[in-house]
Write a protein that holds these residues in place. Structure first.
Motif, PDB file in Angstrom:
ATOM      1  N   PRO A   1       1.045  -1.234   0.118  1.00 53.52           N
ATOM      2  CA  PRO A   1       0.005  -0.169   0.128  1.00 53.52           C
ATOM      3  C   PRO A   1       0.712   1.416  -0.058  1.00 53.52           C
ATOM      4  O   PRO A   1       1.768   1.511   0.607  1.00 53.52           O
ATOM      5  CB  PRO A   1      -0.858  -0.240   1.322  1.00 53.52           C
ATOM      6  CG  PRO A   1      -0.855  -1.816   1.656  1.00 53.52           C
ATOM      7  CD  PRO A   1       0.553  -2.290   1.368  1.00 53.52           C
ATOM      8  N   LEU A   2       0.264   2.531  -0.554  1.00 55.52           N
ATOM      9  CA  LEU A   2       0.783   3.692  -0.587  1.00 55.52           C
ATOM     10  C   LEU A   2       1.074   4.104   0.471  1.00 55.52           C
ATOM     11  O   LEU A   2      -0.079   4.303   1.855  1.00 55.52           O
ATOM     12  CB  LEU A   2       0.524   4.602  -1.287  1.00 55.52           C
ATOM     13  CG  LEU A   2       0.562   4.062  -3.092  1.00 55.52           C
ATOM     14  CD1 LEU A   2      -0.012   5.680  -3.812  1.00 55.52           C
ATOM     15  CD2 LEU A   2       1.842   4.480  -3.925  1.00 55.52           C
ATOM     16  N   SER A   3       2.120   4.861   1.391  1.00 56.47           N
ATOM     17  CA  SER A   3       2.219   5.411   2.794  1.00 56.47           C
ATOM     18  C   SER A   3       1.337   6.660   2.264  1.00 56.47           C
ATOM     19  O   SER A   3       1.591   7.283   1.400  1.00 56.47           O
ATOM     20  CB  SER A   3       3.918   5.308   2.798  1.00 56.47           C
ATOM     21  OG  SER A   3       4.096   7.178   1.598  1.00 56.47           O
ATOM     22  N   GLU A   4       1.145   7.295   3.576  1.00 60.02           N
ATOM     23  CA  GLU A   4       0.456   8.313   3.704  1.00 60.02           C
ATOM     24  C   GLU A   4       0.925   9.754   2.619  1.00 60.02           C
ATOM     25  O   GLU A   4       0.816   9.817   1.993  1.00 60.02           O
ATOM     26  CB  GLU A   4       0.128   8.834   5.032  1.00 60.02           C
ATOM     27  CG  GLU A   4      -0.293   8.046   5.882  1.00 60.02           C
ATOM     28  CD  GLU A   4      -2.185   8.157   5.175  1.00 60.02           C
ATOM     29  OE1 GLU A   4      -2.437   9.728   4.705  1.00 60.02           O
ATOM     30  OE2 GLU A   4      -2.859   7.610   5.034  1.00 60.02           O
TER      31      GLU A   4
ATOM     32  N   HIS B   1      -6.787   5.282  -4.375  1.00 62.40           N
ATOM     33  CA  HIS B   1      -6.565   4.659  -2.760  1.00 62.40           C
ATOM     34  C   HIS B   1      -7.185   3.442  -3.328  1.00 62.40           C
ATOM     35  O   HIS B   1      -6.652   2.766  -2.335  1.00 62.40           O
ATOM     36  CB  HIS B   1      -7.584   5.624  -2.111  1.00 62.40           C
ATOM     37  CG  HIS B   1      -7.302   6.949  -1.627  1.00 62.40           C
ATOM     38  ND1 HIS B   1      -7.348   7.051  -0.381  1.00 62.40           N
ATOM     39  CD2 HIS B   1      -7.544   8.405  -1.958  1.00 62.40           C
ATOM     40  CE1 HIS B   1      -6.567   8.163  -0.115  1.00 62.40           C
ATOM     41  NE2 HIS B   1      -6.759   9.015  -0.909  1.00 62.40           N
ATOM     42  N   ARG B   2      -8.142   2.739  -4.441  1.00 62.76           N
ATOM     43  CA  ARG B   2      -7.988   1.751  -4.357  1.00 62.76           C
ATOM     44  C   ARG B   2      -6.550   0.590  -4.906  1.00 62.76           C
ATOM     45  O   ARG B   2      -6.232  -0.178  -4.978  1.00 62.76           O
ATOM     46  CB  ARG B   2      -9.196   1.767  -5.744  1.00 62.76           C
ATOM     47  CG  ARG B   2      -9.646  -0.011  -6.017  1.00 62.76           C
ATOM     48  CD  ARG B   2      -9.760  -0.665  -4.765  1.00 62.76           C
ATOM     49  NE  ARG B   2      -9.810  -2.168  -4.826  1.00 62.76           N
ATOM     50  CZ  ARG B   2      -9.196  -3.256  -4.871  1.00 62.76           C
ATOM     51  NH1 ARG B   2      -7.591  -2.743  -4.924  1.00 62.76           N
ATOM     52  NH2 ARG B   2      -9.319  -4.315  -5.194  1.00 62.76           N
TER      53      ARG B   2
ATOM     54  N   ASP C   1      -1.468  12.810  -5.395  1.00 61.56           N
ATOM     55  CA  ASP C   1      -2.750  13.921  -5.440  1.00 61.56           C
ATOM     56  C   ASP C   1      -2.842  15.187  -5.045  1.00 61.56           C
ATOM     57  O   ASP C   1      -2.378  15.940  -3.998  1.00 61.56           O
ATOM     58  CB  ASP C   1      -3.483  13.395  -3.759  1.00 61.56           C
ATOM     59  CG  ASP C   1      -5.084  14.488  -4.028  1.00 61.56           C
ATOM     60  OD1 ASP C   1      -5.166  14.560  -5.080  1.00 61.56           O
ATOM     61  OD2 ASP C   1      -5.483  14.235  -3.046  1.00 61.56           O
ATOM     62  N   PRO C   2      -2.241  15.591  -6.412  1.00 56.89           N
ATOM     63  CA  PRO C   2      -2.206  17.213  -6.470  1.00 56.89           C
ATOM     64  C   PRO C   2      -3.384  18.109  -6.161  1.00 56.89           C
ATOM     65  O   PRO C   2      -2.885  19.370  -6.521  1.00 56.89           O
ATOM     66  CB  PRO C   2      -1.746  17.452  -7.861  1.00 56.89           C
ATOM     67  CG  PRO C   2      -2.326  16.675  -8.739  1.00 56.89           C
ATOM     68  CD  PRO C   2      -2.620  15.273  -8.014  1.00 56.89           C
TER      69      PRO C   2
END
Length: 235
Positions: free
Chosen positions: A133-136, A156-157, A143-144
Motif C-alpha cells: 500500500p502507498l504510504s501517507e 486509493h484503490r 494527489d495534486p
C-alpha cells in the motif's frame, strides 16, 4: 526498491533507439546517449526538458511503480508475470503520433484501442496483490489536489489515479514546459520521431522495470513475451 510494469519496444527496435537518443539514455543498457542535433533547439534545452522522462526510461505505463508487499519476493513476481504475459495474445496498436498532453509531449495512438485499455486494466488488477500500500506521504505526493472523483478513487484503490476508465496509453517524451516553448519542441519532436511512426506498434511483451533506490533511474529488468510459446513459434 520499486518495480513497474510497462510496455516498451525491444532494445534494438528503431523507435526504441530513436527515443533513447532523444531522451539521452537507454533504459536497457543505462548508457548515456548523445542527443540529436536539431535546428532551433540547443542540446542543453533538450537535456533540460527531457530530465524527467530520461530517469523513467522510454515506456508506456501499465502498472505504476510500486514496492513489493511484505510477503512477496521478486521471484514470485517474475513467475506470475511470465504466466500472465503468456496468457495474453500480442496485438497491434494503431500508429503513434506526437501529441501535446497538457504541458508536456508524448506519443499516443492516432486512434483509440480498446485492447490496449483492456490489457492495462488486467495488469492493474492482476498484480495489485504484489503491491505494498502507498504510504501517507506517497498518497499526498500523488494527489495534486485537482483529481476528479474517479481518479481520487483509483489512487486509493489501485495506487494510481490514471487507471481503468481513466487510462490513456502514452509514452512521455518531455517534462512540463511553458506554452511559449512548446511550438519549437513540437516541430523538433515531429521531425525526429515521425519517420518511426508510419506503421502500427506491436504490443508483444510486458516489461518489468526496476528502480534500485529512491531517485535512481529506472531500467529494464526483463521483457516477458506475450502469447503461448507454440503460437509465437508459428508466427
Amino acid at each position: 526498491m520499486r518495480y513497474a510494469l510497462y510496455f516498451t519496444p525491444p532494445a534494438h527496435d528503431p523507435l526504441t533507439l530513436a527515443a533513447a537518443q532523444w531522451l539521452g539514455r537507454s533504459a536497457y543498457s543505462g548508457e548515456a546517449m548523445e542527443p540529436p542535433e536539431i535546428c532551433n533547439l540547443g542540446l542543453h534545452e533538450i537535456a533540460y526538458h527531457t530530465a524527467l522522462p530520461r530517469r523513467c526510461g522510454f515506456h508506456a505505463t501499465l502498472k505504476a511503480p510500486f514496492r513489493l508487499a511484505p510477503d512477496i519476493t521478486e521471484q514470485m513476481l517474475l513467475r506470475h508475470l511470465m504466466r500472465f504475459a503468456g496468457a495474453h495474445d500480442p496485438f497491434e496498436l494503431p500508429p503513434l503520433e506526437v501529441a501535446r498532453l497538457g504541458n508536456y509531449f508524448g506519443l499516443v495512438p492516432a486512434l483509440p484501442c480498446e485492447r490496449m485499455r483492456f490489457l492495462a486494466c488486467a495488469v492493474v488488477q492482476e498484480f495489485d496483490v504484489f503491491r505494498a500500500p502507498l504510504s501517507e506521504g506517497e498518497l499526498e505526493r500523488a494527489d495534486p489536489g485537482d483529481l476528479s472523483a474517479p481518479q481520487f478513487s483509483n489512487l486509493h484503490r489501485w495506487g494510481n489515479p490514471h487507471v481503468m476508465e481513466e487510462y490513456r496509453f502514452h509514452m512521455t517524451l518531455t517534462g512540463p514546459m511553458t506554452p511559449a516553448e512548446m511550438p519549437r519542441f513540437e516541430t523538433a519532436l515531429r521531425a525526429h520521431f515521425n519517420p518511426y511512426l508510419l506503421r502500427p506498434l506491436e504490443i508483444a511483451n510486458i516489461a518489468l522495470f526496476v528502480e534500485n533506490e529512491p531517485g535512481a533511474p529506472f531500467h529494464v529488468h526483463s521483457l516477458h513475451p506475450m502469447g503461448r510459446v507454440s503460437a509465437r513459434k508459428i508466427a
